[in-house]
Design an enzyme around this catalytic site. Structure first.
Site, PDB file in Angstrom:
ATOM      1  CE  LYS A 150      -4.272  -1.313   1.743  1.00 55.82           C
ATOM      2  NZ  LYS A 150      -4.671  -1.745   2.913  1.00 55.82           N
ATOM      3  CG  ASP A 208      -8.291   0.392   3.658  1.00 54.46           C
ATOM      4  OD1 ASP A 208      -8.853  -0.962   3.279  1.00 54.46           O
ATOM      5  OD2 ASP A 208      -6.855   0.143   3.530  1.00 54.46           O
TER       6      ASP A 208
END
Ligand code: NDP
Length: 278
Positions: A65, A103
Site C-alpha cells: 500500500k 479503507d
C-alpha cells in the site's frame, strides 16, 4: 473485457476477486477481476505489466500500500492523508494513474450503514497506529467525532499521527488506558488479532452503549471481540463490512456505478460461517 486485479503478497486468501465479481454481476458491468501475486521486490514492475496488457485499475493490499504511492501520477486527498494507496485507477484517455485510499470511508460506511451507528459527537478510541490507522483518522474526524484518542504499544507512533492530522486528537501508550474514562467506540486496529492475540485492556473502556469494532474479520469472534463481549459492550463487530465497503467505493471509482453492498456482505458472512471448522 475491462481488466481489474488485486495485488498483494500473499494473495491467495483475498476475498476481493469474489466481491468484485459479485458487484459486476449485480450491476451488469462487463469486467474481469483477478488476484495477482506480485514479487515482494517487484510490485511496480508487476503493475506496469498489468497496465501494458490493458489493465484499467486495481486494488492493492499488504504489503504494497505504501509502495503503490510511487506508481501514481496523481493522488486523492484521502491517499495523501493516509500516505497509502489501496485503489489504482487508470485514466483511459491519458493513461495517467490516480491513487486513492478507500479503507477509511469503508470503515465509516460500515459503521453507519450496516451497524446503524452515528459517529457524530462520539468519544472514539483507536488501538494501534499502523498503516490502517493513517487511513481511517480523517474519515472519522469528518463525521464530527467528539474525541479521537490513539493508543499504541509504541506511543511515539500514535503521537506522530496526532501531529499529522488536525482535530480533537490525543495519544498515549496502550498500557495507560486504565486511567481513561469509557469510550463510545473502541476500534481495534492492531494486527494482534491476526495471531490470535490482543493487547491487555481494562473493561472500564466500555459501557453497555459502546461499539467495539475489530478491523480483522473472522468466522469466530476474535480475541478483541470476545474481550468486548465479556466487558459488556453494547455492539461488537468485525471488519468484514469494512472490507466490502472499501471494495464498493473502489468499484464506484472505476465504473461510476455504486453496487449494493448489503447482499454481498450477507453472502460473504454466510460463506465464512459455512467454512468455519473446515
Ligand atoms: P501495521 O503492521 O501497519 O500496524 C500494526 C499495528 O498493530 C501497530 O500499531 C502495532 O504496534 C500493533 N500491534 C501489533 N501486534 C501487537 C500486539 N501484540 N499488541 C499490541 N499492538 C500490536 O498493520 P495495518 O495498520 O496495516 O493493519 C492493522 C490491522 O487492520 C490488520 O489486522 C489488518 O488485517 C486490518 N485491516 C483490515 C481492513 C479491512 O478492510 N477490514 C483494511 C486494512 C487493514 P507497534 O507500532 O507498537 O508495532
Amino acid at each position: 473485457m475491462d481488466q481489474y486485479a488485486v495485488f498483494g503478497h500473499p494473495i491467495a486468501h483475498s476475498r476481493s476477486p469474489q466481491i468484485h465479481r459479485m458487484f459486476a454481476q449485480q450491476t451488469q458491468e462487463n469486467l474481469e477481476y483477478q488476484a495477482i501475486l506480485a514479487p515482494l521486490e517487484g510490485f511496480a514492475a508487476s503493475w506496469r505489466t498489468f497496465v501494458a496488457q490493458g489493465g484499467c485499475g486495481a486494488n492493492v493490499t499488504v504489503p504494497f500500500k505504501q509502495e503503490a504511492l510511487s506508481v501514481c501520477d496523481t493522488l486523492s486527498t484521502r491517499a495523501q492523508q493516509a500516505q497509502a494507496v489501496n485503489t489504482l485507477i487508470v485514466d483511459q484517455q491519458s493513461g495517467q494513474v490516480q491513487g486513492d485510499n478507500t479503507d477509511g470511508v469503508g470503515l465509516v460506511r460500515d459503521i453507519q450503514t450496516h451497524l446503524n451507528y452515528s459517529l457524530a459527537n462520539k468519544r472514539v478510541l483507536i488501538l494501534g497506529a499502523g498503516g490502517a490507522v493513517r487511513g481511517i483518522i480523517q474519515p472519522l474526524l469528518e463525521q464530527g467525532v467528539h474525541t479521537l484518542h490513539i493508543a499504541n504499544r509504541t506511543p511515539q507512533k500514535a503521537q506522530a499521527l496526532v501531529v499529522a492530522f488536525t482535530g480533537p486528537l490525543s495519544a498515549s501508550a496502550l498500557d495507560t488506558l486504565d486511567q481513561m474514562a469509557a469510550f463510545d467506540v473502541v476500534i481495534n486496529a492492531t494486527s494482534a488479532s491476526l495471531s490470535g492475540q490482543m493487547p491487555t485492556l481494562p473493561a472500564s473502556l466500555l459501557t453497555t452503549k459502546s461499539l467495539a469494532y475489530d478491523l480483522v474479520y473472522s468466522a469466530q469472534a476474535t480475541p478483541f471481540m470476545q474481550w468486548a463481549q465479556q466487558a459488556g459492550a453494547g455492539q461488537v463487530a468485525d471488519g468484514l463490512g469494512m472490507l466490502v465497503e472499501q471494495a464498493a467505493e473502489a468499484f464506484y471509482l472505476w465504473r461510476q456505478v455504486r453496487p449494493h453492498s448489503a447482499p454481498v456482505l450477507a453472502a460473504l458472512r454466510a460463506q465464512l460461517s459455512a467454512n468455519q471448522g473446515k
